[in-house]
Design a protein around this motif. Structure first.
Motif: not given
Length: 386
Positions: A220-246
């Motif tokens: 929220a602000a530089p003078n507050i140690v962040p108590g929460y953070s979030e990242m949004l990620y896409y994971l991709r692979a040629p097959t569903a099996g390789l996606l599970d591995d990733l």
């Protein structure tokens, strides 16, 4: 046989182009495509289709039908846009081409003994509209499902990557960043460590595996140690099996961030998992012949596998129903999908030509399948089995 279909599409060409441009002018995000869906439905109803809206408990989904034959052939329409850059994936063209293909095949419905469906599928960019509709029975009884996607060049046997759409959140403890930092547990640091771990992991991924993301909440602000953070990620692979591995390997990177920063973490699924496209070989070849007859030069078959199209929920459909998701080329001036310049290219004369060519090729491909005794039997048998 397809002359009548071509004539019907030509007669509707001004309406189809106007529909494409109108959707483009008012971009709407996933599950919010109320104006776009209404515009498409209006054209289909005026073209003689019986339309149900709000199908599969999705307010912006619809199912339009024409004819009463035993073989059901469906064209999928997409119409959601991207945040900030509008129709940079050309879904306005996809929607209008699906409508055009439906109008074209409807002209042959009685002759071929088919039921034509145009299925309105929201939330392709995120949300997995087709996955939800598939799970809720909207594709039951469909013999084949077809759609066309715009791009910088023509690809007939287009492929895609399986996709996991996830959110990774970290919980720590807030504290004054100057007066009492020792009391804090920095959730943003956890995200940073995880990103470094993911970056190092990339060297050791299998061919075709991809991972990319953003920090959606870093404090929220530089003078507050962040108590929460979030990242949004896409994971991709040629097959569903390789996606599970990733997914497993990336999961350890996300856990490492929490461990290092003294935080806890959780991973949630944002959208249903998209599986890879599995295009039907007979339909691909028929479409390829039709598009070549229109004077187009698609990418050589041997090169198609080297150009995956990102990911699409149409992959889930093609793993259950025979289907295709070719790319129809337009002059984008060197721009690629998900760029602002590509959005601008999606309402040019070249884009309008791609829309009409795609509609004709889809209608002709479906008509050929319906008229071929062996293919008709195959599609009917598959639909009955499902």
């Amino acid at each position: 046989m397809t002359t009548e279909a071509d004539s019907a599409i030509e007669a509707a060409s001004d309406t189809l182009i106007a529909l494409s441009h109108s959707i483009h002018a008012e971009p709407e995000l996933a599950f919010e495509e109320h104006r776009s869906a209404a515009k498409i439905v209006d054209v289909l109803r005026h073209s003689g289709f019986d339309v149900r809206t709000g199908v599969a408990d999705l307010p912006t989904a619809f199912d339009a039908r024409y004819g009463s034959g035993d073989l059901v052939l469906a064209f999928c329409a997409e119409y959601d846009a991207l945040p900030g850059i509008g129709h940079a994936c050309g879904h306005n063209i996809i929607a209008a081409a699906a409508v055009g293909a439906g109008i074209g095949l409807a002209a042959l419905a009685d002759e071929l003994g088919v039921t034509v469906r145009v299925i309105g599928t929201p939330a392709e960019e995120t949300g997995g509209g087709k996955v939800l509709m598939l799970e809720r029975g909207e594709f039951d009884g469909v013999g084949a499902a077809l759609m066309v996607h715009p791009g910088p060049f023509d690809i007939t046997g287009a492929t895609s990557l399986a996709l996991a759409d996830i959110a990774v959140s970290y919980a720590g403890h807030e504290a004054h960043a100057s007066a009492a930092p020792e009391y804090g547990r920095n959730a943003a640091d956890a995200a940073t460590v995880a990103q470094v771990a993911v970056g190092l992991l990339r060297q050791h991924l299998m061919p075709g595996q991809q991972i990319h993301g953003i920090v959606s909440d870093g404090g929220a602000a530089p003078n507050i140690v962040p108590g929460y953070s979030e990242m949004l990620y896409y994971l991709r692979a040629p097959t569903a099996g390789l996606l599970d591995d990733l997914r497993d390997r990336a999961g350890r990177c996300f856990a490492a961030g929490a461990l290092a920063a003294g935080c806890t973490h959780s991973i949630r699924t944002v959208s249903p998992t998209y599986t890879e496209l599995t295009p039907d070989s007979w339909l691909v070849q028929a479409y390829r012949e039709e598009i070549i007859d229109q004077g187009r030069t698609p990418l050589p078959v041997e090169e198609e596998g080297f150009r995956p199209l990102g990911s699409t929920d149409m992959g889930n459909v093609t793993n259950v129903v025979p289907g295709i998701h070719p790319v129809i080329g337009l002059d984008s001036g060197g721009a690629v999908t998900h760029q602002e310049a590509f959005a601008a290219a999606c309402i040019t004369e070249s884009a309008d030509r791609a829309l009409l060519d795609g509609a004709r090729a889809l209608a002709a491909t479906a008509a050929r399948a319906a008229a071929d005794p062996a293919q008709r039997a195959r599609l009917l048998e598959g639909a009955g089995r499902r």
